[in-house]
Design a protein around this motif. Structure first.
Motif, PDB file in Angstrom:
ATOM      1  N   LEU A 178     -38.383 -12.673  -7.363  1.00 54.45           N
ATOM      2  CA  LEU A 178     -36.978 -12.111  -8.599  1.00 54.45           C
ATOM      3  C   LEU A 178     -37.249 -12.008  -9.437  1.00 54.45           C
ATOM      4  N   GLU A 179     -37.125 -13.593  -9.664  1.00 51.68           N
ATOM      5  CA  GLU A 179     -36.573 -13.921 -11.412  1.00 51.68           C
ATOM      6  C   GLU A 179     -37.323 -13.487 -12.530  1.00 51.68           C
ATOM      7  N   GLY A 202     -34.911 -10.011 -13.234  1.00 48.58           N
ATOM      8  CA  GLY A 202     -33.391 -10.182 -13.642  1.00 48.58           C
ATOM      9  C   GLY A 202     -32.291 -10.910 -12.075  1.00 48.58           C
ATOM     10  N   LEU A 203     -33.531 -10.584 -10.566  1.00 47.42           N
ATOM     11  CA  LEU A 203     -32.294 -11.860  -9.555  1.00 47.42           C
ATOM     12  C   LEU A 203     -32.864 -13.391  -9.221  1.00 47.42           C
ATOM     13  N   ASP A 204     -31.569 -13.445  -9.190  1.00 45.82           N
ATOM     14  CA  ASP A 204     -32.117 -14.787  -7.924  1.00 45.82           C
ATOM     15  C   ASP A 204     -32.492 -15.206  -7.047  1.00 45.82           C
ATOM     16  N   PRO A 205     -33.888 -15.978  -6.901  1.00 48.75           N
ATOM     17  CA  PRO A 205     -35.084 -16.004  -5.847  1.00 48.75           C
ATOM     18  C   PRO A 205     -33.767 -17.147  -4.856  1.00 48.75           C
ATOM     19  N   SER A 206     -33.078 -17.388  -5.440  1.00 48.71           N
ATOM     20  CA  SER A 206     -32.224 -18.470  -4.061  1.00 48.71           C
ATOM     21  C   SER A 206     -31.037 -18.180  -3.563  1.00 48.71           C
ATOM     22  N   ALA A 207     -30.689 -16.845  -3.516  1.00 52.13           N
ATOM     23  CA  ALA A 207     -29.929 -16.536  -3.121  1.00 52.13           C
ATOM     24  C   ALA A 207     -30.167 -16.122  -1.742  1.00 52.13           C
ATOM     25  N   HIS A 208     -29.002 -16.022  -0.825  1.00 51.90           N
ATOM     26  CA  HIS A 208     -29.114 -15.146   0.243  1.00 51.90           C
ATOM     27  C   HIS A 208     -29.469 -14.354   0.816  1.00 51.90           C
ATOM     28  N   GLU A 238     -28.757  -8.255  -3.920  1.00 55.83           N
ATOM     29  CA  GLU A 238     -27.909  -7.265  -3.965  1.00 55.83           C
ATOM     30  C   GLU A 238     -27.795  -5.871  -4.168  1.00 55.83           C
TER      31      GLU A 238
END
Length: 450
Positions: free
Chosen positions: A274-275, A278-284, A287
């Motif tokens: 995801l990184e 541009g997304l957060d791989p640690s997110a639950h 979005e």
């Protein structure tokens, strides 16, 4: 590193991912469908289908035991091998997905077995080969069972849903950590096969997200069936020795032959890359917008987007995603009337907001509640259950409803329609309700709105 061009890459082939890949391939796009696990996802192999086979068998046993109360005499003898054979042979094909793979490929998709990982916009790497998607990538990574951080638990041979659905025989006793839908369904299912079951719930009631009336009713049923339910527990430690689990609570201990952990699931987001977009791989969760877009040329659906870990939600989102990729008009995501059912006996079905959620949202709430046993059909069947309606009194429409009973999930259909279409409660009152049916209790609940 080899590179292959295609129109769309679908990573994760649970129900929504498989449906998306199939629909896009049938529409004429070149689709690469990737999964390292079984095509079809958790539902057909470790979830919905095999678990409901357990429940169906358990319900038949329970009905047989009611024969002395209603119809004479019967000798009911459980045999788990019938259930194990059916799960292995009919539901899962011995946990082999070849039929699903063939179905996917016959639709025109290219199936790749392996771990798919984003390596940039519209690019997915699988085992050293990069697939570049001209239109984009669809993520359907699903979830996996998780265990709470209890001292000693990780060092024990506890079960998750994936283990218990493969058992060939039942244990003498079972402890269940977690009183949510999975824990409740399997606890009752195995108890009806003669297993001594204890449910451990850290919250103040089982089925915590449901209406409190539903939790109380099911807890009473469990107590009568010999299922011990302990709520508000603090589990200090878990150990395993000489074939037994020892679960230490704040004030006493629970001993069991087997332990099922059904205390939540986590999205399979780590190592998804995801990184790189541009997304957060640690997110639950991932979005997404109302068209399931997670970014430019990127869509996500299913459990990992946090709108509900249900097969029907994933399939619903798949249809929206497919339309967006194909440039077709259609409705966008709307979760106001999201239905779900816990397939205990009685079934617990609910849709939309609970009373608490509606009040917390500032809605002027009116509640209608009726006991299913007081209905004619409930009296005839000696059935337990309830109907609870949550009305926005200012607008005169239902924003939520609960249906508990022998056919709670089926009765939920008309209530879901009412919430989704915002049918005025005055209109619902003018309907003709067939007699004697369980759903006629909805009329009584409407009369109770106050």
């Amino acid at each position: 590193m080899a590179t292959t061009s295609c129109d769309v890459v679908v990573v994760g082939l649970g129900p929504g991912g498989e449906a998306t890949a199939t629909a896009l391939a049938k529409a004429g796009l070149s689709v690469v469908a990737v999964d390292e696990r079984l095509v079809g996802g958790e539902c057909p192999y470790y979830g919905c289908i095999p678990s409901k086979m357990i429940i169906r068998a358990a319900d038949v046993l329970a009905e047989g035991r009611r024969i002395p109360e209603l119809a004479g005499e019967a000798d009911v003898r459980p045999d788990w091998s019938e259930v194990a054979d059916r799960i292995r042979d009919e539901a899962t094909d011995d946990w082999n997905d070849q039929v699903a793979v063939d179905r996917l490929e016959s639709a025109g998709a290219t199936f790749v077995r392996g771990h798919g990982r984003l390596v940039g916009p519209r690019a997915v790497e699988v085992d050293g080969e990069v697939y570049e998607a001209k239109r984009g990538v669809v993520l359907n990574p699903g979830t996996a069972p998780t265990a709470p951080p209890i001292e000693g638990l990780a060092d024990t041979p506890y079960w998750t849903n994936r283990d218990i659905l493969r058992i060939e025989s039942v244990p003498g006793s079972l402890a269940v950590i977690g009183g949510g839908p999975i824990g409740a369904e399997l606890a009752q299912g195995l108890a009806r096969f003669g297993v001594r079951v204890t449910v451990l719930e850290v919250g103040d009631r089982i089925l915590g997200p449901e209406e409190p009336e539903s939790s109380r009713l099911l807890s009473d049923v469990f107590a009568r069936e010999g299922i011990q339910v302990l709520t508000d527990v603090t589990i200090s430690s878990v150990s395993y020795d000489d074939g037994r689990f020892r679960i230490v609570l704040a004030d006493h201990e629970v001993d069991a032959e087997k332990l099922l952990v059904a205390a939540g699931r986590r999205a399979n987001l780590p190592d998804l890359g995801l990184e790189t977009v541009g997304l957060d791989p640690s997110a639950h969760s991932i979005e997404v917008d109302e068209r399931m877009r997670a970014g430019e040329g990127l869509w996500a659906l299913g459990d990992a987007v946090g709108k509900g870990a249900f097969t029907h939600i994933s399939m619903y989102q798949s249809a929206i995603c497919v339309r967006d990729i194909l440039g077709q008009e259609g409705a966008t995501a709307d979760y106001r009337a999201l239905p779900h059912v816990t397939f205990t006996d009685p079934e617990v079905g609910s849709v939309g907001m609970t009373e608490k959620a509606a009040r917390d949202a500032g809605i002027n709430v009116r509640i209608g509640l009726t006991d299913l046993a007081s209905s004619t059909r409930g009296f005839i069947a000696k059935a337990e259950g309830l109907i609870k309606l949550v009305e926005d009194a200012d607008r005169g429409v239902l924003v939520g409803a609960t249906s508990v009973g022998p056919s709670g999930g089926e009765m939920l259909g008309m209530l879901t329609t009412a919430v989704h279409a915002e049918v005025p409660t005055d209109t619902l009152r003018t309907m003709i309700y067939a007699y004697p049916t369980f759903h006629r209790a909805v009329e009584s609940a409407l009369a109770d709105l106050s």
